[in-house]
Design a protein around this motif. Structure first.
Motif, PDB file in Angstrom:
ATOM      1  N   ILE A  66     -22.049  14.900  26.711  1.00 24.50           N
ATOM      2  CA  ILE A  66     -22.407  13.509  26.428  1.00 24.50           C
ATOM      3  C   ILE A  66     -21.640  13.034  25.199  1.00 24.50           C
ATOM      4  O   ILE A  66     -21.615  13.712  24.173  1.00 24.50           O
ATOM      5  N   ALA A  67     -21.018  11.874  25.327  1.00 24.68           N
ATOM      6  CA  ALA A  67     -20.220  11.298  24.250  1.00 24.68           C
ATOM      7  C   ALA A  67     -21.011  10.209  23.534  1.00 24.68           C
ATOM      8  O   ALA A  67     -21.871   9.558  24.135  1.00 24.68           O
ATOM      9  N   GLU A  68     -20.707  10.037  22.258  1.00 25.15           N
ATOM     10  CA  GLU A  68     -21.215   8.901  21.500  1.00 25.15           C
ATOM     11  C   GLU A  68     -20.032   8.002  21.197  1.00 25.15           C
ATOM     12  O   GLU A  68     -18.995   8.467  20.717  1.00 25.15           O
ATOM     13  N   PHE A  69     -20.193   6.719  21.502  1.00 19.19           N
ATOM     14  CA  PHE A  69     -19.142   5.741  21.278  1.00 19.19           C
ATOM     15  C   PHE A  69     -19.544   4.827  20.139  1.00 19.19           C
ATOM     16  O   PHE A  69     -20.707   4.414  20.046  1.00 19.19           O
ATOM     17  N   SER A  70     -18.576   4.490  19.283  1.00 16.31           N
ATOM     18  CA  SER A  70     -18.850   3.526  18.222  1.00 16.31           C
ATOM     19  C   SER A  70     -17.698   2.542  18.129  1.00 16.31           C
ATOM     20  O   SER A  70     -16.570   2.804  18.568  1.00 16.31           O
ATOM     21  N   CYS A  71     -18.001   1.402  17.543  1.00 19.78           N
ATOM     22  CA  CYS A  71     -17.046   0.309  17.407  1.00 19.78           C
ATOM     23  C   CYS A  71     -16.017   0.655  16.325  1.00 19.78           C
ATOM     24  O   CYS A  71     -16.396   1.097  15.243  1.00 19.78           O
ATOM     25  N   PRO A  72     -14.724   0.427  16.599  1.00 17.99           N
ATOM     26  CA  PRO A  72     -13.714   0.686  15.580  1.00 17.99           C
ATOM     27  C   PRO A  72     -13.752  -0.338  14.437  1.00 17.99           C
ATOM     28  O   PRO A  72     -13.161  -0.109  13.393  1.00 17.99           O
ATOM     29  N   HIS A  73     -14.465  -1.439  14.616  1.00 22.57           N
ATOM     30  CA  HIS A  73     -14.553  -2.482  13.590  1.00 22.57           C
ATOM     31  C   HIS A  73     -15.774  -2.288  12.689  1.00 22.57           C
ATOM     32  O   HIS A  73     -15.649  -2.081  11.496  1.00 22.57           O
ATOM     33  N   CYS A  74     -16.977  -2.323  13.273  1.00 22.89           N
ATOM     34  CA  CYS A  74     -18.208  -2.224  12.478  1.00 22.89           C
ATOM     35  C   CYS A  74     -18.675  -0.783  12.310  1.00 22.89           C
ATOM     36  O   CYS A  74     -19.590  -0.519  11.536  1.00 22.89           O
ATOM     37  N   LYS A  75     -18.066   0.144  13.064  1.00 28.19           N
ATOM     38  CA  LYS A  75     -18.376   1.584  12.996  1.00 28.19           C
ATOM     39  C   LYS A  75     -19.772   1.951  13.498  1.00 28.19           C
ATOM     40  O   LYS A  75     -20.189   3.095  13.401  1.00 28.19           O
ATOM     41  N   GLU A  76     -20.513   0.988  14.045  1.00 24.62           N
ATOM     42  CA  GLU A  76     -21.879   1.242  14.526  1.00 24.62           C
ATOM     43  C   GLU A  76     -21.863   1.923  15.888  1.00 24.62           C
ATOM     44  O   GLU A  76     -20.991   1.653  16.721  1.00 24.62           O
ATOM     45  N   LEU A  77     -22.841   2.789  16.123  1.00 27.36           N
ATOM     46  CA  LEU A  77     -23.016   3.471  17.399  1.00 27.36           C
ATOM     47  C   LEU A  77     -23.392   2.454  18.473  1.00 27.36           C
ATOM     48  O   LEU A  77     -24.289   1.632  18.274  1.00 27.36           O
ATOM     49  N   ILE A  78     -22.693   2.499  19.606  1.00 25.17           N
ATOM     50  CA  ILE A  78     -22.985   1.613  20.731  1.00 25.17           C
ATOM     51  C   ILE A  78     -23.753   2.428  21.761  1.00 25.17           C
ATOM     52  O   ILE A  78     -23.202   3.345  22.370  1.00 25.17           O
ATOM     53  N   THR A  79     -25.007   2.105  21.951  1.00 26.37           N
ATOM     54  CA  THR A  79     -25.846   2.855  22.885  1.00 26.37           C
ATOM     55  C   THR A  79     -26.977   1.966  23.380  1.00 26.37           C
ATOM     56  O   THR A  79     -27.119   0.825  22.937  1.00 26.37           O
ATOM     57  N   SER A  80     -27.763   2.488  24.281  1.00 28.69           N
ATOM     58  CA  SER A  80     -28.939   1.770  24.782  1.00 28.69           C
ATOM     59  C   SER A  80     -30.003   2.793  25.161  1.00 28.69           C
ATOM     60  O   SER A  80     -29.742   3.991  25.198  1.00 28.69           O
ATOM     61  N   ASP A  81     -31.191   2.306  25.445  1.00 23.87           N
ATOM     62  CA  ASP A  81     -32.279   3.170  25.901  1.00 23.87           C
ATOM     63  C   ASP A  81     -32.211   3.400  27.406  1.00 23.87           C
ATOM     64  O   ASP A  81     -32.927   4.252  27.923  1.00 23.87           O
ATOM     65  N   ALA A  82     -31.345   2.649  28.092  1.00 18.55           N
ATOM     66  CA  ALA A  82     -31.225   2.786  29.541  1.00 18.55           C
ATOM     67  C   ALA A  82     -30.618   4.137  29.887  1.00 18.55           C
ATOM     68  O   ALA A  82     -29.659   4.579  29.248  1.00 18.55           O
ATOM     69  N   GLU A  83     -31.199   4.799  30.879  1.00 20.83           N
ATOM     70  CA  GLU A  83     -30.692   6.092  31.327  1.00 20.83           C
ATOM     71  C   GLU A  83     -29.886   5.935  32.598  1.00 20.83           C
ATOM     72  O   GLU A  83     -30.202   5.108  33.453  1.00 20.83           O
ATOM     73  N   CYS A  84     -28.855   6.754  32.724  1.00 20.45           N
ATOM     74  CA  CYS A  84     -28.024   6.779  33.925  1.00 20.45           C
ATOM     75  C   CYS A  84     -28.878   7.240  35.107  1.00 20.45           C
ATOM     76  O   CYS A  84     -29.563   8.263  35.020  1.00 20.45           O
ATOM     77  N   LEU A  85     -28.816   6.506  36.193  1.00 17.30           N
ATOM     78  CA  LEU A  85     -29.585   6.868  37.387  1.00 17.30           C
ATOM     79  C   LEU A  85     -28.987   8.076  38.105  1.00 17.30           C
ATOM     80  O   LEU A  85     -29.650   8.709  38.906  1.00 17.30           O
ATOM     81  N   SER A  86     -27.729   8.399  37.790  1.00 14.70           N
ATOM     82  CA  SER A  86     -27.074   9.549  38.429  1.00 14.70           C
ATOM     83  C   SER A  86     -27.312  10.856  37.682  1.00 14.70           C
ATOM     84  O   SER A  86     -27.532  11.887  38.295  1.00 14.70           O
ATOM     85  N   CYS A  87     -27.258  10.818  36.323  1.00 11.71           N
ATOM     86  CA  CYS A  87     -27.305  12.085  35.586  1.00 11.71           C
ATOM     87  C   CYS A  87     -28.309  12.112  34.428  1.00 11.71           C
ATOM     88  O   CYS A  87     -28.500  13.156  33.819  1.00 11.71           O
ATOM     89  N   GLY A  88     -28.922  10.981  34.088  1.00 13.39           N
ATOM     90  CA  GLY A  88     -29.939  10.948  33.041  1.00 13.39           C
ATOM     91  C   GLY A  88     -29.437  10.731  31.625  1.00 13.39           C
ATOM     92  O   GLY A  88     -30.225  10.615  30.693  1.00 13.39           O
ATOM     93  N   ALA A  89     -28.113  10.658  31.418  1.00 15.13           N
ATOM     94  CA  ALA A  89     -27.561  10.398  30.082  1.00 15.13           C
ATOM     95  C   ALA A  89     -27.766   8.929  29.707  1.00 15.13           C
ATOM     96  O   ALA A  89     -28.051   8.097  30.576  1.00 15.13           O
ATOM     97  N   ASN A  90     -27.636   8.613  28.430  1.00 13.95           N
ATOM     98  CA  ASN A  90     -27.749   7.219  27.999  1.00 13.95           C
ATOM     99  C   ASN A  90     -26.587   6.395  28.538  1.00 13.95           C
ATOM    100  O   ASN A  90     -25.468   6.883  28.629  1.00 13.95           O
ATOM    101  N   MET A  91     -26.877   5.148  28.844  1.00 16.57           N
ATOM    102  CA  MET A  91     -25.851   4.197  29.254  1.00 16.57           C
ATOM    103  C   MET A  91     -25.333   3.479  28.011  1.00 16.57           C
ATOM    104  O   MET A  91     -26.064   3.313  27.032  1.00 16.57           O
ATOM    105  N   VAL A  92     -24.068   3.063  28.050  1.00 10.14           N
ATOM    106  CA  VAL A  92     -23.399   2.431  26.912  1.00 10.14           C
ATOM    107  C   VAL A  92     -22.958   1.026  27.326  1.00 10.14           C
ATOM    108  O   VAL A  92     -22.117   0.887  28.216  1.00 10.14           O
ATOM    109  N   PRO A  93     -23.508  -0.031  26.682  1.00  3.22           N
ATOM    110  CA  PRO A  93     -23.184  -1.409  27.073  1.00  3.22           C
ATOM    111  C   PRO A  93     -22.064  -2.026  26.224  1.00  3.22           C
ATOM    112  O   PRO A  93     -21.955  -1.757  25.026  1.00  3.22           O
TER     113      PRO A  93
END
Length: 136
Positions: A66-93
């Motif tokens: 599982i990867a964590e993605f963050s913005c190259p500008h504000c450096k904040e983590l981009i994530t959500s509470d939504a889970e992937c229906l295929s594998c259960g990992a967090n979805m990234v909007p």
């Protein structure tokens, strides 16, 4: 044959463009993000072509991690509470320039993703204008 659509994304937190015109993936501007996966930190450039899973990165990307993605500008983590229906990992909007959002799974190798439009009529009009698609 159909036309491939290159989506322009922006950070859902600071609103700045994530597009990188200098580094192309699939011959289109890439989507630049900071990434951390399996203890490795670096940059990833995702394809902006909807449906393409191609990317460039400067780190090792272990499959199924599982990867964590963050913005190259504000450096904040981009994530959500939504889970992937295929594998259960967090979805990234990510927000679309044309309104709406693209959401991808955070697990390397999972291909689950989707697009939502705020107003489909407005989004289609913008696509027709940008890509020169002719209505009948």
């Amino acid at each position: 044959m159909y036309e491939l659509i290159s989506l322009k994304l922006k950070c859902p937190l600071c609103g700045k463009s994530l597009m990188d015109d200098e580094h192309l993936v699939d011959n289109e501007p890439s989507i630049l993000l900071n990434i951390e996966i399996a203890g490795n930190k670096g940059n990833i450039r995702l394809s902006s072509i909807y449906g393409s899973y191609n990317y460039l990165t400067d780190i090792e990307m272990p499959k199924d991690e599982i990867a964590e993605f963050s913005c190259p500008h504000c450096k904040e983590l981009i994530t959500s509470d939504a889970e992937c229906l295929s594998c259960g990992a967090n979805m990234v909007p990510f927000y679309l320039d044309m309104g709406g959002k693209v959401t991808i799974c955070s697990r390397n190798g999972c291909k689950n993703h989707f697009v939502e439009f705020e107003d489909l009529a407005v989004a289609l009009r913008k696509m027709y204008q940008e890509y020169g698609l002719a209505g009948k």
